[in-house]
Design an enzyme around this catalytic site. Structure first.
Site, mmCIF file in Angstrom:
data_model
loop_
_atom_site.group_PDB
_atom_site.id
_atom_site.type_symbol
_atom_site.label_atom_id
_atom_site.label_comp_id
_atom_site.label_asym_id
_atom_site.label_seq_id
_atom_site.Cartn_x
_atom_site.Cartn_y
_atom_site.Cartn_z
ATOM 1 N N LYS A 108 0.048 5.362 -0.369
ATOM 2 C CA LYS A 108 -0.134 6.739 -0.825
ATOM 3 C C LYS A 108 1.039 7.324 -1.579
ATOM 4 C CE LYS A 108 -3.433 8.128 2.627
ATOM 5 N NZ LYS A 108 -3.681 8.982 3.778
ATOM 6 N N GLY A 117 11.132 4.734 7.792
ATOM 7 C CA GLY A 117 11.199 6.175 7.528
ATOM 8 C C GLY A 117 12.617 6.646 7.257
HETATM 9 P P1 AMP Z 1 2.983 2.152 2.972
HETATM 10 O O1 AMP Z 1 3.105 2.225 4.465
HETATM 11 O O2 AMP Z 1 2.769 3.473 2.324
HETATM 12 O O3 AMP Z 1 4.094 1.346 2.337
HETATM 13 O O4 AMP Z 1 1.622 1.395 2.687
HETATM 14 C C1 AMP Z 1 1.373 0.096 3.131
HETATM 15 C C2 AMP Z 1 -0.109 -0.137 3.123
HETATM 16 O O5 AMP Z 1 -0.619 0.058 1.828
HETATM 17 C C3 AMP Z 1 -0.479 -1.534 3.521
HETATM 18 O O6 AMP Z 1 -1.154 -1.478 4.741
HETATM 19 C C4 AMP Z 1 -1.400 -2.006 2.399
HETATM 20 O O7 AMP Z 1 -2.556 -2.675 2.866
HETATM 21 C C5 AMP Z 1 -1.796 -0.705 1.732
HETATM 22 N N1 AMP Z 1 -2.190 -0.910 0.339
HETATM 23 C C6 AMP Z 1 -1.490 -1.475 -0.641
HETATM 24 N N2 AMP Z 1 -2.209 -1.540 -1.774
HETATM 25 C C7 AMP Z 1 -3.411 -0.989 -1.512
HETATM 26 C C8 AMP Z 1 -4.593 -0.777 -2.284
HETATM 27 N N3 AMP Z 1 -4.647 -1.137 -3.570
HETATM 28 N N4 AMP Z 1 -5.632 -0.178 -1.677
HETATM 29 C C9 AMP Z 1 -5.558 0.181 -0.384
HETATM 30 N N5 AMP Z 1 -4.488 0.009 0.396
HETATM 31 C C10 AMP Z 1 -3.401 -0.575 -0.164
#
Ligand code: AMP
Length: 405
Positions: free
Chosen positions: A197, A376
């Site tokens: 996100k 974090g």
């Molecule tokens: P974050 O904790 O914000 O670094 O997000 C990590 C998560 O983002 C992981 O669990 C990934 O599976 C997810 N992620 C990465 N690329 C995508 C995508 N294209 N669509 C959905 N989820 C994603």
């Protein structure tokens, strides 16, 4: 402020805040002891000087006392690493704790039970802080991954040590390497930001825009940017309410002359599983009912080329749904490219659960210049925020909170 390398702890009792928030399996065995190993240089420095060590940490998010969150599984692992018996106190403030800690001899080590069994830990409680502080002469914070929490054992406690409060060696290393990224980077500097996100990475992207030459965006968040630019993202994850934020970042990128790299092709699937059908399509023209779950092969090559031409590299967040075999290639390609650039002399810093899991999976952790232990905490540091655990110790030494700014 002195480094603990220059302090002799002989005859001193030292209370060390560590982060032993390690993953446990169903049998309550430690699955990954990285966090324990990372604290060893600080622990062994005090023990080898002839000091005694009292360790405190949290584990998970218990609601009061819950036996599932007891630190008992950590004791044998820690004992093996420090090569001596670890005294374990099942109660933070029972008479036993005071008796045991009061009698500790040089070279002895104790571990206090989970700090979060006490609600006071998360409340910055002065009485709780004072009682913990009464156990030792010197305080060391080596829990970088918890330093963004304004918790009793992380920040409130410091003032009860009258300046006898220091960073541990892990903390020192984290600060040194993150400050190199923030204040002392060699151009060209590339930040690779991925993950789900925009909302959780917005602060970092915004602060990094002031520093980088290239900004690579991958993962789910790329689709919010592509949509903001008028692309068709099909069923891909995107944040409708962050379209304005994405537009604002794109505008700032143009004003600052930063090069923004978004995926040009994507691996799309008709379901969020390994069994789904997949194909490669332009990242900004994803058919309805299909979702982008990884960057495509052209994007992988293009991103790798940018990384290869960079002197400083920051990487946080996967390029796709790395947990599923079919959507791992983008993240793998980035891990390999960052490792290759580092071997050729670039400085690389990697942090965040998934990026670190990826480099571990491909055995590339040793090829990076620095792998941060903070998720974090690292993001908040890179946002330019003052972390309570770091600020408290700097204040105790009358130093500017962000001294290198
Ligand atoms: P974050 O904790 O914000 O670094 O997000 C990590 C998560 O983002 C992981 O669990 C990934 O599976 C997810 N992620 C990465 N690329 C995508 C995508 N294209 N669509 C959905 N989820 C994603």
């Amino acid at each position: 402020m002195k480094s603990i390398k220059d302090i002799n702890f002989k005859g001193k009792k030292v209370l060390i805040r560590v982060d032993f928030n390690v993953p446990l399996n169903h049998n309550r065995q430690v699955m990954d002891d990285t966090r324990i190993r990372e604290s060893l240089p600080t622990i062994m420095k005090v023990l080898n000087d002839g000091g005694s060590v009292i360790l405190m940490t949290h584990l998970g998010r218990p609601n009061g006392y819950e036996s599932d969150y007891s630190l008992t599984p950590i004791v044998p692992v820690l004992s093996t690493y420090v090569g001596r018996n670890v005294i374990f106190t099942r109660d933070l403030f029972g008479p036993k704790t005071f008796e045991v800690c009061g009698k500790m001899k040089p070279g002895e080590i104790a571990l206090l039970e989970n700090l979060r069994f006490y609600p006071e830990e998360e409340k910055g409680d002065e009485g709780f802080a004072k009682e913990l502080a009464s156990l030792a002469d010197i305080y060391i914070n080596d829990a970088f991954a918890t330093s963004h929490r304004n918790h009793t054992s992380v920040s409130t406690i410091v003032k009860f040590f009258n300046g006898n409060a220091y960073f541990g060696l892990l903390m020192e290393n984290e600060i040194k390497n993150l400050d190199r990224i923030l204040y002392n980077s060699t151009p060209p500097f590339t930040a690779i930001i991925g993950g789900a996100k925009v909302s959780t990475k917005f602060g970092v992207i915004k602060n990094m825009l002031q520093k980088v030459d290239n900004l690579i965006i991958g993962g789910g968040m790329a689709f919010t940017f592509l949509k903001a630019l008028g692309g068709k993202v099909g069923n891909s994850l995107y944040e409708e309410d962050k379209l304005d934020v994405a537009k604002q970042i794109i505008q700032e990128v143009m004003l600052k002359g930063v090069n923004l790299y978004l995926p040009t092709d994507a691996v799309v699937a008709n379901g969020f599983t390994n069994e789904a059908d997949i194909k490669v399509v332009p990242a900004d023209d994803i058919p309805d009912e299909w979702m982008g779950l990884d960057i495509g092969p052209k994007t992988r090559r293009r991103f790798a080329e940018i990384i290869n031409n960079s002197q400083t590299i920051l990487w946080n967040g996967p390029m796709g749904v790395f947990e599923l075999e079919k959507f791992r290639q983008g993240t793998k390609a980035i891990a390999i490219a960052v490792a290759a650039a580092t071997i050729s002399g670039s400085f690389s810093l990697v942090g965040g659960g998934d990026s670190v899991a990826a480099i571990n999976q491909y055995n590339l952790a040793d090829q990076m210049s620095y792998v941060s232990t903070g998720g974090g905490a690292m993001l908040e540091y890179l946002e330019g925020k003052e972390l309570p655990g770091i600020a408290a110790i700097r204040k105790a030494h009358n130093e500017d909170v962000r001294k290198n700014k």
